[in-house]
Design a protein around this motif. Structure first.
Motif, PDB file in Angstrom:
ATOM      1  N   ILE A  66       0.832  -1.205   0.000  1.00  0.00           N
ATOM      2  CA  ILE A  66       0.000   0.000   0.000  1.00  0.00           C
ATOM      3  C   ILE A  66       0.871   1.261   0.000  1.00  0.00           C
ATOM      4  CG2 ILE A  66      -1.737   1.310   1.270  1.00  0.00           C
ATOM      5  CD1 ILE A  66      -2.755  -1.423   2.348  1.00  0.00           C
ATOM      6  N   GLU A  67       1.930   1.269   0.807  1.00  0.00           N
ATOM      7  CA  GLU A  67       2.839   2.421   0.834  1.00  0.00           C
ATOM      8  C   GLU A  67       3.469   2.646  -0.539  1.00  0.00           C
ATOM      9  OE1 GLU A  67       4.190   2.428   5.518  1.00  0.00           O
ATOM     10  OE2 GLU A  67       5.377   1.248   4.100  1.00  0.00           O
ATOM     11  N   ASP A  68       3.909   1.569  -1.177  1.00  0.00           N
ATOM     12  CA  ASP A  68       4.498   1.681  -2.511  1.00  0.00           C
ATOM     13  C   ASP A  68       3.465   2.174  -3.525  1.00  0.00           C
ATOM     14  OD1 ASP A  68       6.889   0.787  -1.454  1.00  0.00           O
ATOM     15  OD2 ASP A  68       6.738  -1.236  -2.307  1.00  0.00           O
ATOM     16  N   PHE A  69       2.238   1.692  -3.397  1.00  0.00           N
ATOM     17  CA  PHE A  69       1.149   2.112  -4.283  1.00  0.00           C
ATOM     18  C   PHE A  69       0.967   3.628  -4.213  1.00  0.00           C
ATOM     19  CE2 PHE A  69      -3.379   3.091  -4.895  1.00  0.00           C
ATOM     20  CZ  PHE A  69      -3.633   2.499  -6.118  1.00  0.00           C
ATOM     21  N   PHE A  70       0.880   4.172  -3.002  1.00  0.00           N
ATOM     22  CA  PHE A  70       0.640   5.607  -2.849  1.00  0.00           C
ATOM     23  C   PHE A  70       1.896   6.448  -3.050  1.00  0.00           C
ATOM     24  CE2 PHE A  70      -3.296   4.165  -0.795  1.00  0.00           C
ATOM     25  CZ  PHE A  70      -4.191   4.913  -1.541  1.00  0.00           C
ATOM     26  N   ALA A  71       3.060   5.837  -3.071  1.00  0.00           N
ATOM     27  CA  ALA A  71       4.289   6.583  -3.348  1.00  0.00           C
ATOM     28  C   ALA A  71       4.308   7.093  -4.791  1.00  0.00           C
ATOM     29  CB  ALA A  71       5.516   5.708  -3.078  1.00  0.00           C
ATOM     30  N   THR A  72       3.557   6.418  -5.653  1.00  0.00           N
ATOM     31  CA  THR A  72       3.553   6.800  -7.072  1.00  0.00           C
ATOM     32  C   THR A  72       2.200   7.322  -7.540  1.00  0.00           C
ATOM     33  OG1 THR A  72       3.000   4.531  -7.740  1.00  0.00           O
ATOM     34  CG2 THR A  72       5.345   5.119  -7.609  1.00  0.00           C
ATOM     35  N   LYS A  73       1.225   7.398  -6.631  1.00  0.00           N
ATOM     36  CA  LYS A  73      -0.114   7.843  -7.011  1.00  0.00           C
ATOM     37  C   LYS A  73      -0.657   8.802  -5.963  1.00  0.00           C
ATOM     38  CE  LYS A  73      -0.986   3.370  -9.164  1.00  0.00           C
ATOM     39  NZ  LYS A  73       0.427   3.059  -9.171  1.00  0.00           N
ATOM     40  N   ASN A  74      -1.491   9.728  -6.405  1.00  0.00           N
ATOM     41  CA  ASN A  74      -2.111  10.639  -5.448  1.00  0.00           C
ATOM     42  C   ASN A  74      -3.616  10.402  -5.334  1.00  0.00           C
ATOM     43  OD1 ASN A  74      -2.992  11.703  -7.828  1.00  0.00           O
ATOM     44  ND2 ASN A  74      -2.120  13.729  -7.535  1.00  0.00           N
ATOM     45  N   GLY A  75      -4.079   9.319  -5.897  1.00  0.00           N
ATOM     46  CA  GLY A  75      -5.481   8.938  -5.837  1.00  0.00           C
ATOM     47  C   GLY A  75      -5.621   7.483  -6.244  1.00  0.00           C
ATOM     48  N   TYR A  76      -6.847   7.015  -6.254  1.00  0.00           N
ATOM     49  CA  TYR A  76      -7.083   5.616  -6.619  1.00  0.00           C
ATOM     50  C   TYR A  76      -8.522   5.438  -7.055  1.00  0.00           C
ATOM     51  CZ  TYR A  76      -9.481   5.242  -2.146  1.00  0.00           C
ATOM     52  OH  TYR A  76     -10.350   5.432  -1.105  1.00  0.00           O
ATOM     53  N   ASN A  77      -8.773   4.337  -7.732  1.00  0.00           N
ATOM     54  CA  ASN A  77     -10.133   3.911  -8.044  1.00  0.00           C
ATOM     55  C   ASN A  77     -10.189   2.398  -7.851  1.00  0.00           C
ATOM     56  OD1 ASN A  77      -9.299   2.600 -10.494  1.00  0.00           O
ATOM     57  ND2 ASN A  77      -9.386   4.571 -11.550  1.00  0.00           N
ATOM     58  N   ASP A  78     -11.363   1.837  -7.979  1.00  0.00           N
ATOM     59  CA  ASP A  78     -11.531   0.398  -7.725  1.00  0.00           C
ATOM     60  C   ASP A  78     -10.651  -0.453  -8.622  1.00  0.00           C
ATOM     61  OD1 ASP A  78     -13.327   0.879  -5.700  1.00  0.00           O
ATOM     62  OD2 ASP A  78     -15.117   0.527  -6.941  1.00  0.00           O
ATOM     63  N   ASP A  79     -10.533  -0.091  -9.893  1.00  0.00           N
ATOM     64  CA  ASP A  79      -9.711  -0.876 -10.821  1.00  0.00           C
ATOM     65  C   ASP A  79      -8.245  -0.862 -10.413  1.00  0.00           C
ATOM     66  OD1 ASP A  79     -11.930  -1.540 -12.351  1.00  0.00           O
ATOM     67  OD2 ASP A  79     -11.640   0.121 -13.764  1.00  0.00           O
ATOM     68  N   MET A  80      -7.777   0.289  -9.975  1.00  0.00           N
ATOM     69  CA  MET A  80      -6.381   0.397  -9.537  1.00  0.00           C
ATOM     70  C   MET A  80      -6.127  -0.473  -8.313  1.00  0.00           C
ATOM     71  SD  MET A  80      -6.086   4.519 -10.017  1.00  0.00           S
ATOM     72  CE  MET A  80      -4.397   4.751  -9.485  1.00  0.00           C
ATOM     73  N   LEU A  81      -7.096  -0.500  -7.387  1.00  0.00           N
ATOM     74  CA  LEU A  81      -6.945  -1.319  -6.184  1.00  0.00           C
ATOM     75  C   LEU A  81      -6.942  -2.810  -6.532  1.00  0.00           C
ATOM     76  CD1 LEU A  81      -9.262   0.567  -3.664  1.00  0.00           C
ATOM     77  CD2 LEU A  81      -6.768   0.676  -3.847  1.00  0.00           C
ATOM     78  N   VAL A  82      -7.814  -3.209  -7.438  1.00  0.00           N
ATOM     79  CA  VAL A  82      -7.856  -4.617  -7.859  1.00  0.00           C
ATOM     80  C   VAL A  82      -6.525  -4.996  -8.491  1.00  0.00           C
ATOM     81  CG1 VAL A  82      -8.916  -6.225  -9.502  1.00  0.00           C
ATOM     82  CG2 VAL A  82     -10.365  -4.729  -8.110  1.00  0.00           C
TER      83      VAL A  82
END
Length: 119
Positions: A66-82
């Motif tokens: 999760i930390e790595d995910f948000f290190a490169t993104k400033n938002g998210y959607n359901d598809d990105m989480l999947v």
């Protein structure tokens, strides 16, 4: 539009994931007129740190994902989480972890932490 908390610490609750009473899990109970009011003192620090540790343990290796995910993104959607294999429950825990760390740091810096959370 979102729900915010303010006082000694400030922030915004995660939309659709984090309840206004998320700080209850760190050892104090908010009371609800139109906002939840929280007060943590130095004696609450042990409970706050224990809950932070419990959340980190429950997330396990997923915390780094999760930390790595948000290190490169400033938002998210359901598809990105999947795609990243992150569940809403894990994201909710991560949101609470961030709140807990703010509470902990505030107590350490000021000796207490008081804030209001919109309902």
């Amino acid at each position: 539009m979102g729900r915010y908390f303010s006082g000694d610490i400030e922030g915004k609750f995660w939309f659709g994931l984090q309840s206004s009473d998320a700080a209850n899990r760190f050892g104090a109970q908010g009371y609800q007129p139109e906002v939840l009011k929280y007060f943590f003192e130095k004696s609450d620090l042990v409970l706050v740190e224990q809950e932070i540790e419990d959340i980190e343990k429950s997330l396990g290796d997923k915390l780094k994902v999760i930390e790595d995910f948000f290190a490169t993104k400033n938002g998210y959607n359901d598809d990105m989480l999947v795609e990243a294999s992150i569940t809403n429950q894990e994201l909710s825990e991560y949101a609470d972890l961030g709140l807990g760390k703010q509470i902990r740091d505030c107590i350490k810096e000021n000796g207490s932490c008081e804030f209001e959370a919109e309902c």
